[in-house]
Design a protein around this motif. Structure first.
Motif, short mmCIF file in Angstrom:
data_model
loop_
_atom_site.label_atom_id
_atom_site.label_comp_id
_atom_site.label_asym_id
_atom_site.label_seq_id
_atom_site.Cartn_x
_atom_site.Cartn_y
_atom_site.Cartn_z
N PRO A 195 -2.19 4.33 6.63
CA PRO A 195 -3.11 3.31 6.12
C PRO A 195 -4.42 3.94 5.69
O PRO A 195 -4.88 4.93 6.26
CB PRO A 195 -3.31 2.40 7.34
CG PRO A 195 -3.12 3.31 8.51
CD PRO A 195 -2.07 4.32 8.10
N TYR A 199 -6.70 -1.18 4.04
CA TYR A 199 -5.42 -1.75 4.46
C TYR A 199 -5.63 -3.00 5.30
O TYR A 199 -6.32 -2.97 6.33
CB TYR A 199 -4.60 -0.71 5.24
CG TYR A 199 -3.24 -1.20 5.65
CD1 TYR A 199 -2.27 -1.47 4.69
CD2 TYR A 199 -2.93 -1.43 6.98
CE1 TYR A 199 -1.01 -1.93 5.05
CE2 TYR A 199 -1.67 -1.88 7.35
CZ TYR A 199 -0.72 -2.13 6.39
OH TYR A 199 0.52 -2.59 6.75
N THR A 238 -2.63 1.17 -3.86
CA THR A 238 -3.56 0.10 -3.48
C THR A 238 -3.35 -1.10 -4.39
O THR A 238 -3.32 -0.95 -5.61
CB THR A 238 -5.02 0.56 -3.59
OG1 THR A 238 -5.21 1.74 -2.79
CG2 THR A 238 -5.97 -0.52 -3.11
N ILE A 278 -3.03 -4.21 0.35
CA ILE A 278 -2.25 -3.08 0.85
C ILE A 278 -2.89 -1.81 0.29
O ILE A 278 -3.02 -1.66 -0.92
CB ILE A 278 -0.77 -3.17 0.40
CG1 ILE A 278 -0.15 -4.48 0.87
CG2 ILE A 278 0.01 -1.97 0.94
CD1 ILE A 278 -0.13 -4.69 2.35
N VAL A 280 -2.57 2.18 1.09
CA VAL A 280 -1.91 3.24 1.84
C VAL A 280 -1.82 4.50 0.99
O VAL A 280 -2.11 4.49 -0.20
CB VAL A 280 -0.48 2.82 2.28
CG1 VAL A 280 -0.51 1.62 3.19
CG2 VAL A 280 0.41 2.55 1.06
#
Length: 287
Positions: A195, A199, A238, A278, A280
């Motif tokens: 992450p 995140y 992302t 999201i 990561v």
């Protein structure tokens, strides 16, 4: 139904019993029947009624419960929230499979309730192995997905023999790089998802507002990764998606972020969460 699951699991494992050794004595596993697996020193590991094998060598009393894994199942398998990440992971495994013998053997280390392993290995020439220390997650996985081999086990004392696996995926969960090195074949791949700062930021803002979070500098984690594996790719990912009312409660309960939150905070987050980010990075390393 439970007998059928155990027989199904035994039939799936039998051709690949050479992949494993006894986590207690490290002797070969010598026999697979409909109820259990035995090593040459007669240590026995039974199939659960859901079809998984428990190879834990010590008790584990974690906080990962059915509610958390049910929430993860809801988000991973019934929404498109993680579809872009799944696509990247599948692409990485496909590239590796094209260069290796078929099928490749892929371990999801920290498989949880199994949806990720099922999705990334679907339609690939791969044998999927899912292992997690939390029994509740693996019980859900083996009840739902019958094309993978599921085990309750500990990375610190895993049941895999030396240099057996083609790839390990390690998604948003702790690593044991020494163990990954041991069980991967020469040229094997580790695909790790970590992450980044944003995140689930909308969820953290609602549940951890005003709380100081522990720092986990990404560069230090990457340096540790590179101490063991040759970094072959580093892919940032992302995106932010809208979430509807049906998935909000699942998002709130799918991570340990909810463990230290009050019922009022959880309910407020469920009602006000309208989007989620999201953020990561996917590291691929070669042994």
């Amino acid at each position: 139904m439970s007998i059928q699951r155990r027989e199904r699991s035994a039939a799936l494992l039998r051709p690949y019993i050479h992949m494993l050794h006894c986590p207690l004595c490290h002797h070969e596993l010598a026999a697979v029947n409909a109820d259990s697996v035995l090593c040459t020193a007669n240590h026995t590991f039974d199939y659960a009624r859901q079809g998984y094998i428990n190879v834990l060598t010590r008790p584990f009393n974690g906080r990962y419960d059915k509610r958390l894994f049910a929430a993860k199942r809801e988000v991973w398998s019934r929404t498109g929230l993680y579809a872009p990440l799944v696509a990247v992971l599948r692409e990485q495994l496909t590239e590796h499979a094209l260069r290796q013998r078929e099928p490749i053997h892929v371990l999801d280390a920290g498989a949880g309730e199994g949806s990720l392993l099922q999705q990334v290995t679907q339609h690939l020439p791969a044998v999927g192995w899912g292992m997690d220390i939390a029994k509740e997650g693996i019980a859900m996985a083996s009840s739902a997905y019958d094309s993978q081999i599921w085990m309750v086990g500990d990375l610190a004392c895993s049941p895999f023999a030396d240099q057996r696996l083609d790839a390990v995926i390690n998604i948003l969960s702790p690593s044991n790089y020494e163990e990954f090195m041991r069980i991967l074949q020469p040229g094997g791949r580790l695909i790790k998802v970590v992450p980044r700062k944003l995140y689930l930021t909308e969820l953290r803002e609602r549940l951890h507002s005003g709380r100081i979070e522990r720092s986990n500098p990404e560069h230090l984690s990457l340096e540790r990764f590179k101490e063991h594996f040759k970094l072959t790719s580093r892919i940032p990912l992302t995106y932010t998606l809208q979430v509807d009312e049906a998935v909000r409660a699942a998002l709130v309960h799918m991570t340990p972020l909810s463990w230290h939150s009050s019922d009022d905070q959880l309910q407020q987050a469920s009602h006000t969460l309208s989007q989620i980010t999201i953020d990561v990075e996917i590291w691929t390393g070669a042994k």
